[in-house]
Motif scaffolding. Structure first.
Motif, PDB file in Angstrom:
ATOM      1  N   ILE A 116       0.837  -1.202   0.000  1.00  0.00           N
ATOM      2  CA  ILE A 116       0.000   0.000   0.000  1.00  0.00           C
ATOM      3  C   ILE A 116       0.871   1.251   0.000  1.00  0.00           C
ATOM      4  O   ILE A 116       0.660   2.180  -0.785  1.00  0.00           O
ATOM      5  CB  ILE A 116      -0.941   0.012   1.227  1.00  0.00           C
ATOM      6  CG1 ILE A 116      -1.987  -1.080   1.100  1.00  0.00           C
ATOM      7  CG2 ILE A 116      -1.614   1.373   1.384  1.00  0.00           C
ATOM      8  CD1 ILE A 116      -2.772  -1.319   2.376  1.00  0.00           C
ATOM      9  N   TYR A 139      -7.237  -3.428  -1.306  1.00  0.00           N
ATOM     10  CA  TYR A 139      -6.510  -3.249  -0.056  1.00  0.00           C
ATOM     11  C   TYR A 139      -7.462  -3.234   1.131  1.00  0.00           C
ATOM     12  O   TYR A 139      -7.193  -3.805   2.176  1.00  0.00           O
ATOM     13  CB  TYR A 139      -5.721  -1.944  -0.051  1.00  0.00           C
ATOM     14  CG  TYR A 139      -4.624  -1.837  -1.084  1.00  0.00           C
ATOM     15  CD1 TYR A 139      -3.886  -2.949  -1.484  1.00  0.00           C
ATOM     16  CD2 TYR A 139      -4.302  -0.614  -1.648  1.00  0.00           C
ATOM     17  CE1 TYR A 139      -2.873  -2.843  -2.416  1.00  0.00           C
ATOM     18  CE2 TYR A 139      -3.283  -0.499  -2.581  1.00  0.00           C
ATOM     19  CZ  TYR A 139      -2.572  -1.630  -2.958  1.00  0.00           C
ATOM     20  OH  TYR A 139      -1.570  -1.505  -3.873  1.00  0.00           O
ATOM     21  N   LEU A 157      -3.099   2.912   5.191  1.00  0.00           N
ATOM     22  CA  LEU A 157      -4.340   2.609   4.497  1.00  0.00           C
ATOM     23  C   LEU A 157      -5.387   3.674   4.798  1.00  0.00           C
ATOM     24  O   LEU A 157      -6.081   4.140   3.884  1.00  0.00           O
ATOM     25  CB  LEU A 157      -4.857   1.233   4.915  1.00  0.00           C
ATOM     26  CG  LEU A 157      -6.126   0.737   4.246  1.00  0.00           C
ATOM     27  CD1 LEU A 157      -5.922   0.646   2.744  1.00  0.00           C
ATOM     28  CD2 LEU A 157      -6.537  -0.592   4.799  1.00  0.00           C
TER      29      LEU A 157
END
Length: 164
Positions: A116, A139, A157
């Motif tokens: 990520i 993700y 994230l």
């Protein structure tokens, strides 16, 4: 053939690779024999990546259209790199489950968060918004992330979701 034509010739191959990726075809057992061609999905993606890098090199700096095609080719290469890393991640997860090993969630979480972090700014061209959205959703829905992680505070994230 113009810059757009060079890029467009590779899009059907990307679509076929994406269909195989979504079907998780890369997780099937591999039958590699001596002198057999390697048709793995990672090999297909790597071939596409090298073709797109050639398109980028050929169109970079030619004119405005060529510059745009070079930028899009570069960003699709970043997307393909993310896909290959995700294939490695899913294969690792699959092999852990098949070998009756205990799932090491923390280790898997570190891997997915590094992917990520490495690709959070990729696919920024407006024509690639759908591709970026698909990566973000993948993700977010990743099964390797244990629910307890959600309570540790903001992560890369969370920043990606808030930016995107």
């Amino acid at each position: 053939m113009g810059p757009w034509g060079m890029l467009l010739t590779h899009l059907p191959q990307i679509a076929v690779a994406e269909k195989s990726y979504i079907d998780l075809g890369f997780l099937h057992t591999k039958n590699k024999g001596f002198l057999r061609k390697d048709n793995s999905l990672k090999t297909v993606y790597e071939s596409l990546k090298s073709d797109l890098k050639r398109v980028e090199e050929m169109t970079c700096g030619t004119n405005t259209v060529g510059g745009t095609v070079a930028e899009i080719s570069s960003q699709i290469c970043q997307f393909i790199t993310a896909r290959v890393q995700l294939i490695d991640f899913y294969e690792k997860t699959y092999n852990m489950s098949m070998n009756s090993k205990v799932m090491r969630h923390q280790e898997l979480l570190v891997v997915i968060e590094s992917i990520i972090e490495g690709h959070s700014l990729s696919c920024s061209h407006i024509s690639l918004n759908t591709i970026k959205t698909s990566l973000i959703l993948e993700y977010l829905e990743n099964p390797a992330k244990p629910p307890i992680v959600l309570y540790k505070g903001p992560s890369k994230l969370d920043e990606l979701v808030n930016i995107g």
